[in-house]
Scaffold this motif. Sequence first.
Motif, PDB file in Angstrom:
ATOM      1  N   ASP A 278       0.835  -1.214   0.000  1.00 25.28           N
ATOM      2  CA  ASP A 278       0.000   0.000   0.000  1.00 25.28           C
ATOM      3  C   ASP A 278       0.867   1.261   0.000  1.00 25.28           C
ATOM      4  N   ASN A 279       1.983   1.233   0.712  1.00 22.85           N
ATOM      5  CA  ASN A 279       2.875   2.398   0.647  1.00 22.85           C
ATOM      6  C   ASN A 279       3.571   2.491  -0.716  1.00 22.85           C
TER       7      ASN A 279
ATOM      8  N   PRO B  63      -4.768  -1.286   8.018  1.00 22.03           N
ATOM      9  CA  PRO B  63      -5.434  -0.438   7.020  1.00 22.03           C
ATOM     10  C   PRO B  63      -4.758  -0.553   5.651  1.00 22.03           C
ATOM     11  N   GLN B  64      -5.490  -0.141   4.654  1.00 22.54           N
ATOM     12  CA  GLN B  64      -4.930  -0.105   3.303  1.00 22.54           C
ATOM     13  C   GLN B  64      -4.784   1.367   2.910  1.00 22.54           C
ATOM     14  N   ASN B  65      -3.541   1.765   2.639  1.00 19.92           N
ATOM     15  CA  ASN B  65      -3.263   3.165   2.322  1.00 19.92           C
ATOM     16  C   ASN B  65      -3.336   3.392   0.816  1.00 19.92           C
ATOM     17  N   GLN B  66      -4.330   4.145   0.375  1.00 14.82           N
ATOM     18  CA  GLN B  66      -4.422   4.470  -1.053  1.00 14.82           C
ATOM     19  C   GLN B  66      -4.280   5.969  -1.278  1.00 14.82           C
ATOM     20  N   THR B  67      -3.651   6.663  -0.346  1.00 16.85           N
ATOM     21  CA  THR B  67      -3.361   8.082  -0.533  1.00 16.85           C
ATOM     22  C   THR B  67      -2.055   8.202  -1.313  1.00 16.85           C
TER      23      THR B  67
ATOM     24  N   PRO C 276       3.206   7.922   1.696  1.00 18.42           N
ATOM     25  CA  PRO C 276       3.625   6.693   2.371  1.00 18.42           C
ATOM     26  C   PRO C 276       3.644   6.927   3.883  1.00 18.42           C
ATOM     27  N   ILE C 277       2.840   6.169   4.609  1.00 17.03           N
ATOM     28  CA  ILE C 277       2.760   6.368   6.064  1.00 17.03           C
ATOM     29  C   ILE C 277       2.681   5.023   6.764  1.00 17.03           C
ATOM     30  N   ASN C 278       2.971   5.017   8.052  1.00 15.47           N
ATOM     31  CA  ASN C 278       2.777   3.816   8.858  1.00 15.47           C
ATOM     32  C   ASN C 278       1.325   3.830   9.333  1.00 15.47           C
ATOM     33  N   ASP C 279       0.427   3.310   8.468  1.00 14.40           N
ATOM     34  CA  ASP C 279      -1.000   3.465   8.737  1.00 14.40           C
ATOM     35  C   ASP C 279      -1.513   2.588   9.878  1.00 14.40           C
TER      36      ASP C 279
ATOM     37  N   LYS D 115      -8.113   6.924   1.577  1.00 10.08           N
ATOM     38  CA  LYS D 115      -8.109   7.354   0.173  1.00 10.08           C
ATOM     39  C   LYS D 115      -7.982   8.871   0.120  1.00 10.08           C
TER      40      LYS D 115
END
Lengths: 385, 201
Positions: A137-138, B74-78, B81-84, B154
């Motif tokens: 995802d990243n 979580p799924q990061n679709q922004t 890049p973060i430690n979500d 998102k």
Amino acid sequence: MRSGVLGFLRRTVLLPVACALGCSAPGTADAGRAWFAGDSAGARALLDARLAEDPDGRALYLNELGVLDLERRDLAAAEQRFGEAWRLMESLAGDDLDAVGAIVGSEASKQWRGDPFERAMNSWYLGLVYWWRGVHDNALACFKNAIFVDSSHGEERFDCDFAPALFLEGLAYRRLGEVGMAERSFAVARELAPGCPALAAGNDGNVIVIVEVGRGPTKVAAGKHGELTRFVAHPEVPPAIELLADGQRFGSPSRAGDVHFQASTRGGRDFDSILATKSGIKTGTEVAGIGALLLADDVKDKHQGAMVVAGAALLLASFAVRAEADTRHWTTLPHEVQLFRGTLPPGKHRFEVRPGAGWRVAGPGFEEIEVPATGEVLVYQRVLR
Amino acid sequence: MGHVWAKLLLVGLTMLSACGAPMQRVDPDQDDALGGTGVDSADVRATADKIARSIVAMPTIFARGTPYVVVQDPQNQTRFPINDSMIVDRLVTLLVQNSAGRVQFVDRANWELVQKERQLKRSGAVSVPTDGSGQPNLAAAPLGTDYFLTSTLKSLSKDNGELNSDYIVVTFKLTDAETGALVWQDDHEWKKVGEKGVIYR
């Protein structure tokens, strides 16, 4: 207490302004030359030294070192360096004394945050590293950002045209189960690089090979006082690159993205008008100074001294105006990104990228890759002259 | 009079030296001076707080007794890049600390550790703890879950060369682990606009 105030003033006002007027940032041209000549250790030593002594160029040195980390497949170090550079380059802060220094003095005295194509390439590499480390995802976030910064500069006048980032965005979307979004990204990548078979519809090979070839653009100063910048291409690429799996020919990559094109197709910057004004002032004071000195000979004695002083002052002022643009740039970028996609049976394979005569790979000559039963493996290699 | 000027000078100098302080402790619920339009500590905390309150306020999931929940990363679709996992870690902490056991969590992140310990106990390699009545404290099987808590970040991002804007939505879903029914959904959203320094445009 007095020394505290002086120290504060020195730190916050005098040093930045003095540095802006007198210093020129070192850049990384020598490190880049060393690396392209095959001296990775020498390049690393130069960059490590700069990293320690020049905080304003930190993002640049981190990016260059990140490429060197990729060469030796040190993904943990590459993630740390590209990640920190990402944060510095994405920062919005900036209207402070550094800004005053860059406007009053040399532009190169400001913190280096790169051009849009350099920010896109930082996100590209960080995305690759996240992918290899399994943080898909990243990885997606980084490929999205690469597309965003490549497309958004200047009132959204540009669309991203770097097909490799769109292709990798598609792969990352698919890995996260977003099939519709993936297909959209693949379709745009295909449109941008129709001649690249790796991107063709129906090519679902489980081995994706990224080969970065040659030397990226060199940023040079142009204009009377160096107030303009131009990118010089280094378009040499090997006539053919062979990919071998277990000693057998597997295929050849083809061009999907052109970094020089990315660099040279951006619009102008707001700061360019500041540099143009400074260049005009520099020329004006220079002409006026010379004029005053020439006229000094013709005027009456009682005005002669004043004219000489005025002419000298104008020439001094002209000399003090630093109109040259910042030409620091990421030297270890490639000229182009080539892609290949093919299929191998699941399991371990010995993989080799073999460029033509006169060219070499930067990194291990052979790599053992593990092709998964489902999904795909991403292989990377850098090819240099 | 001389003392007044000396005091004013002292206050001024103290303020000046504070400007150059290398580190300060700041409130994590406030925006910092570094700028940027990505995900900040205040966003993580506000999201976790809102969602925790929303979960405990939902009667449906308590209808069959104490719900057991597996929390997915979580799924990061922004574009950031973060430690979500910070967001769900904070959320679980709030629920564990404040819901008095009304919501229970199954720790699948330590699944292999649990499996290994079960094997060691049953093979006699380690002792078996006992319950209050002195009986071996062994479960027939590891816990199954009633619900999966999933989440996605998102974003919509814009840039005009001078300003950046990012609209981010974090959506949470609770899915019945037996039927697949979506039993609850909520989100937290924010939008930030940031201005680039004039020398970086």
